[in-house]
Write an enzyme that holds these catalytic residues in place. Structure first.
Site, PDB file in Angstrom:
ATOM      1  N   GLU A 122       0.775  -1.126   0.084  1.00 19.38           N
ATOM      2  CA  GLU A 122      -0.066   0.052   0.049  1.00 19.38           C
ATOM      3  C   GLU A 122       0.856   1.161  -0.011  1.00 19.38           C
ATOM      4  O   GLU A 122       1.697   1.409   0.923  1.00 19.38           O
ATOM      5  CB  GLU A 122      -0.938  -0.142   1.207  1.00 19.38           C
ATOM      6  CG  GLU A 122      -1.740   1.256   1.332  1.00 19.38           C
ATOM      7  CD  GLU A 122      -3.011   1.222   2.611  1.00 19.38           C
ATOM      8  OE1 GLU A 122      -2.902   0.256   3.292  1.00 19.38           O
ATOM      9  OE2 GLU A 122      -3.375   2.509   2.456  1.00 19.38           O
TER      10      GLU A 122
ATOM     11  N   ARG B 133       4.858 -12.633  10.145  1.00 15.70           N
ATOM     12  CA  ARG B 133       5.582 -11.268   9.809  1.00 15.70           C
ATOM     13  C   ARG B 133       7.142 -11.151  10.306  1.00 15.70           C
ATOM     14  O   ARG B 133       7.284 -12.099  11.444  1.00 15.70           O
ATOM     15  CB  ARG B 133       4.957  -9.948  10.585  1.00 15.70           C
ATOM     16  CG  ARG B 133       3.660  -9.312   9.811  1.00 15.70           C
ATOM     17  CD  ARG B 133       3.175  -8.341  10.842  1.00 15.70           C
ATOM     18  NE  ARG B 133       2.149  -7.916  10.004  1.00 15.70           N
ATOM     19  CZ  ARG B 133       2.161  -6.934   9.118  1.00 15.70           C
ATOM     20  NH1 ARG B 133       3.324  -5.953   9.462  1.00 15.70           N
ATOM     21  NH2 ARG B 133       1.338  -6.533   8.365  1.00 15.70           N
TER      22      ARG B 133
ATOM     23  N   LYS C 122       4.685   1.083   9.463  1.00 18.11           N
ATOM     24  CA  LYS C 122       4.565   2.483   8.761  1.00 18.11           C
ATOM     25  C   LYS C 122       4.133   3.490   9.445  1.00 18.11           C
ATOM     26  O   LYS C 122       4.684   4.513   9.549  1.00 18.11           O
ATOM     27  CB  LYS C 122       3.830   2.209   7.428  1.00 18.11           C
ATOM     28  CG  LYS C 122       4.727   1.336   6.299  1.00 18.11           C
ATOM     29  CD  LYS C 122       3.879   1.352   4.843  1.00 18.11           C
ATOM     30  CE  LYS C 122       2.881   0.482   4.993  1.00 18.11           C
ATOM     31  NZ  LYS C 122       2.320   0.061   3.505  1.00 18.11           N
TER      32      LYS C 122
HETATM   33  P1  ATP Z   1       2.642  -1.824   7.893  1.00 16.81           P
HETATM   34  O1  ATP Z   1       2.037  -2.445   8.952  1.00 16.81           O
HETATM   35  O2  ATP Z   1       3.949  -1.619   7.951  1.00 16.81           O
HETATM   36  O3  ATP Z   1       2.010  -0.706   7.369  1.00 16.81           O
HETATM   37  P2  ATP Z   1       1.337  -3.437   5.945  1.00 16.81           P
HETATM   38  O4  ATP Z   1       1.046  -4.690   5.757  1.00 16.81           O
HETATM   39  O5  ATP Z   1       0.225  -2.652   5.948  1.00 16.81           O
HETATM   40  O6  ATP Z   1       2.378  -2.948   6.945  1.00 16.81           O
HETATM   41  P3  ATP Z   1       1.463  -3.344   2.910  1.00 16.81           P
HETATM   42  O7  ATP Z   1       2.113  -2.291   2.202  1.00 16.81           O
HETATM   43  O8  ATP Z   1       0.168  -3.525   3.058  1.00 16.81           O
HETATM   44  O9  ATP Z   1       1.945  -3.050   4.577  1.00 16.81           O
HETATM   45  O10 ATP Z   1       2.696  -4.630   2.781  1.00 16.81           O
HETATM   46  C1  ATP Z   1       2.794  -5.266   1.527  1.00 16.81           C
HETATM   47  C2  ATP Z   1       3.312  -6.635   1.851  1.00 16.81           C
HETATM   48  O11 ATP Z   1       4.217  -6.744   2.735  1.00 16.81           O
HETATM   49  C3  ATP Z   1       2.081  -7.349   2.390  1.00 16.81           C
HETATM   50  O12 ATP Z   1       2.001  -8.395   1.508  1.00 16.81           O
HETATM   51  C4  ATP Z   1       2.356  -7.685   3.745  1.00 16.81           C
HETATM   52  O13 ATP Z   1       1.827  -8.891   4.076  1.00 16.81           O
HETATM   53  C5  ATP Z   1       4.192  -7.707   3.703  1.00 16.81           C
HETATM   54  N1  ATP Z   1       4.450  -7.217   5.002  1.00 16.81           N
HETATM   55  C6  ATP Z   1       4.421  -6.039   5.631  1.00 16.81           C
HETATM   56  N2  ATP Z   1       5.039  -5.944   6.945  1.00 16.81           N
HETATM   57  C7  ATP Z   1       5.697  -7.090   6.716  1.00 16.81           C
HETATM   58  C8  ATP Z   1       6.625  -7.844   7.965  1.00 16.81           C
HETATM   59  N3  ATP Z   1       6.711  -7.132   8.916  1.00 16.81           N
HETATM   60  N4  ATP Z   1       6.993  -9.082   7.659  1.00 16.81           N
HETATM   61  C9  ATP Z   1       6.850  -9.502   6.539  1.00 16.81           C
HETATM   62  N5  ATP Z   1       6.058  -9.069   5.603  1.00 16.81           N
HETATM   63  C10 ATP Z   1       5.491  -8.001   5.670  1.00 16.81           C
HETATM   64 MG    MG Z   2      -1.137  -3.917   4.527  1.00 19.32          MG
END
Ligand code: ATP
Ligand code: MG
Length: 567
Positions: free
Chosen positions: A43, A269, A279
């Site tokens: 995102e 994660r 983020k």
């Molecule tokens: P954040 O909590 O940092 O905003 P998010 O999951 O909302 O993380 P996205 O931009 O949706 O961020 O993530 C893109 C991809 O990265 C998704 O497939 C998500 O599952 C993966 N991802 C995000 N954070 C992690 C993590 N800590 N470990 C492994 N994969 C991750």
């Molecule tokens: Mg997400």
């Protein structure tokens, strides 16, 4: 796949993980026919962090291993927090890590027309309805883990009415929150995600890709699986918090005229201790100027880690070491540091830099004499060539490398004793010059001309070796010594995030002296400053003639000392 030359250490993705094994079985059994297609779906609401690197290495790594394809798809269904700056940085980070996505960059927003059509399809089939309960009421009606939900009074409205209302929503005839579109599944389902989830909501907000065209936006759940299907993704890999969404993912795929049937898989994660991987929290550090932007070298963002001097190879190696699992856990930051130390020990050329200079005058060395010594670029890599080190009457050494008196454990320069200058002669200290406050500002020494690569004739071998830089032929440098941003192991658990900050995360040394050749390197060149640590010429601030270096990591793990540092 392209590789950073300095970053090749270990073979990324050589190891196995449960998803790789699973796909291999699916191929062997014939369940998986055709190319394996994965995607990385960020995102665009912030910069990528080390957790995302794990997801990138996994998705691109699987595609590479099975000779398939991995797409980059911006999951841009929420116009609120998204921004072009993030879209650009995310692409740069993935490329820097050494991965190439298949085809063009994709956007969920480019499927908004198709998704809107899918929504109408569900409405017409009696599988979705426009609800006029407020968001609060919807939450209230949803029930709890132990109590079933209640039907909305709008649940059984005629599909034709829902269609007309949904079209009116899309034309902008409703205020935000006045109505939403919900899938009609089961308000008594044990899995709350199946209790008539909202699949479209009103947002009167322009979108960074589609402008003012839309004022209804699909939910993550409605957009994600359908986008996977549109793109022909076979393995939709996400993190464990989406496990409970999988039944909804499957329900939507089963009830829509989608062109493919992707399957969702989950893994845990990756979180690191002494930092945060959210983020939202990282954005707070940026907005409150706790750090110097998303790419501050202390940030766990990919761009921060890059600026800190990590190589792409070291990050891939780290992700490989962490592996892929379904049971979460926090990874020790020391593991990430180990990966880069290992890489740089092999790849970084050596140099000498004095961070906290103390002047040495070699009294038996002529004023104008300059002797250019040669030293190896690397102790066991001839391909890194040799360095030229001008030795002059006045040099600098590290202030902490001299004491007027010391016990036997101190193996550096002591008044009346000898020490070897690294790559040069043995010197002996005779006198000190002090300022009014009694601080030593200059040490007078003599050198022994027969000790270049040889022990003194008296057979007494000096115990220590110290680094030095010519005071007249060396160059001045600015060196930033970075340490961990947080002093506590789990900053997210602090009542107030900022309470966990490490007050010593940055020390700027302005008046450093560096051997002349090292002042000439290109930005992002990584060096080992002998006896001091691994450093990188800053990506932005370093210039030939005005060197600026960041410490990547100490030579050895000195982290345990932090506890006593504040006292
Ligand atoms: P954040 O909590 O940092 O905003 P998010 O999951 O909302 O993380 P996205 O931009 O949706 O961020 O993530 C893109 C991809 O990265 C998704 O497939 C998500 O599952 C993966 N991802 C995000 N954070 C992690 C993590 N800590 N470990 C492994 N994969 C991750
Ligand atoms: Mg997400």
């Amino acid at each position: 796949m392209s590789h950073d030359a300095a970053g090749e250490s270990g073979t990324a993705h050589a190891g196995n993980n449960f998803l790789k094994n699973l796909i291999a079985e699916q191929i062997a059994s014939g369940e998986q026919q055709g190319a394996v297609v994965t995607r990385f779906p960020p995102e665009p609401n912030g910069y990528l962090h080390i957790g995302h690197a794990a997801s990138i290495c996994l998705n691109f790594g699987l595609a590479e291993h099975f000779d398939g394809a991995c797409r980059l798809r911006f999951d841009d269904t929420n116009p609120d927090a998204e921004d072009q700056e993030y879209i650009d940085s995310i692409q740069a980070d993935i490329q820097w890590l050494g991965f190439e996505w298949d085809g063009a960059v994709r956007y969920t927003s480019s499927y908004f027309d198709t998704l809107y059509g899918y929504a109408l399809h569900l409405i017409d089939a009696g599988l979705a309805y426009v609800d006029e309960l407020s968001p609060e009421q919807i939450r209230e009606y949803r029930g709890t883990l132990t109590e079933p939900g209640r039907d909305s009074p709008y649940r059984d409205r005629d599909p034709a009415e829902s269609r007309a209302l949904f079209e009116a929503m899309a034309r902008g005839e409703y205020a935000e929150g006045a109505a939403s579109l919900r899938a009609k599944i089961d308000m008594a389902a044990g899995n709350i995600n199946l209790r008539d989830p909202v699949i479209y909501r009103i947002r009167n907000k322009a979108h960074h890709q589609t402008g003012d065209k839309w004022c209804v936006y699909p939910s993550y759940d409605f957009a994600h699986g359908q986008s996977d299907a549109i793109e022909g993704v076979t393995h939709s890999i996400c993190t464990l918090e989406f496990e409970d969404h999988r039944p909804l993912y499957n329900w939507l795929i089963a009830h829509l005229p989608v062109p493919a049937r992707p399957v969702q898989y989950e893994f845990a994660r990756v979180n690191l201790n002494y930092t945060i991987t959210s983020k939202r929290k990282l954005r707070r550090l940026v907005e409150e100027h706790i750090v110097d932007g998303w790419d501050d070298p202390r940030m766990p963002t990919i761009s921060g880690i890059r600026r800190r001097g990590y190589t792409p190879g070291s990050i891939r190696t780290f992700c490989e070491m962490v592996g892929v699992s379904r049971s979460g856990g926090t990874v020790d930051t020391a593991m990430l540091e180990h990966a880069i130390r290992d890489d740089l020990n092999t790849h970084a050329a050596r140099a000498m830099c004095v961070l906290d200079p103390l002047k040495i005058v070699i009294t038996n060395w002529d004023e104008d004499r300059v002797e250019t010594l040669e030293a190896a670029g690397h102790p066991n890599r001839d391909d890194l060539g040799t360095r030229r080190l001008p030795l002059t009457r006045e040099i600098f050494i590290e202030a902490e490398d001299f004491r007027e008196s010391a016990n036997k454990k101190y193996k550096r320069l002591v008044l009346g004793k000898k020490v070897r200058l690294r790559n040069a002669y043995v010197i002996e200290a005779h006198d000190v010059v002090k300022d009014e406050s009694g601080r030593v500002v200059e040490v007078h020494c003599t050198y022994d001309p027969d000790t270049l690569g040889d022990n003194p004739a008296d057979g007494v071998k000096p115990k220590g070796v110290i680094h030095w830089v010519s005071a007249t032929h060396g160059k001045q440098a600015l060196v930033r010594v970075y340490d961990r941003l947080f002093a506590v192991e789990n900053p997210a658990r602090e009542a107030e995030l900022l309470d966990g900050l490490n007050p010593f995360s940055l020390t700027v040394h302005k008046g450093c002296w560096i051997e002349p050749g090292a002042a000439e390197v290109a930005p992002e060149t990584r060096l080992q400053f002998e006896r001091t640590g691994y450093f990188v010429a800053d990506r932005y601030d370093h210039a030939v003639g005005a060197p600026v270096f960041n410490r990547v990591v100490a030579l050895r793990d000195t982290w345990a000392k932090i506890e006593s540092r504040g006292e």
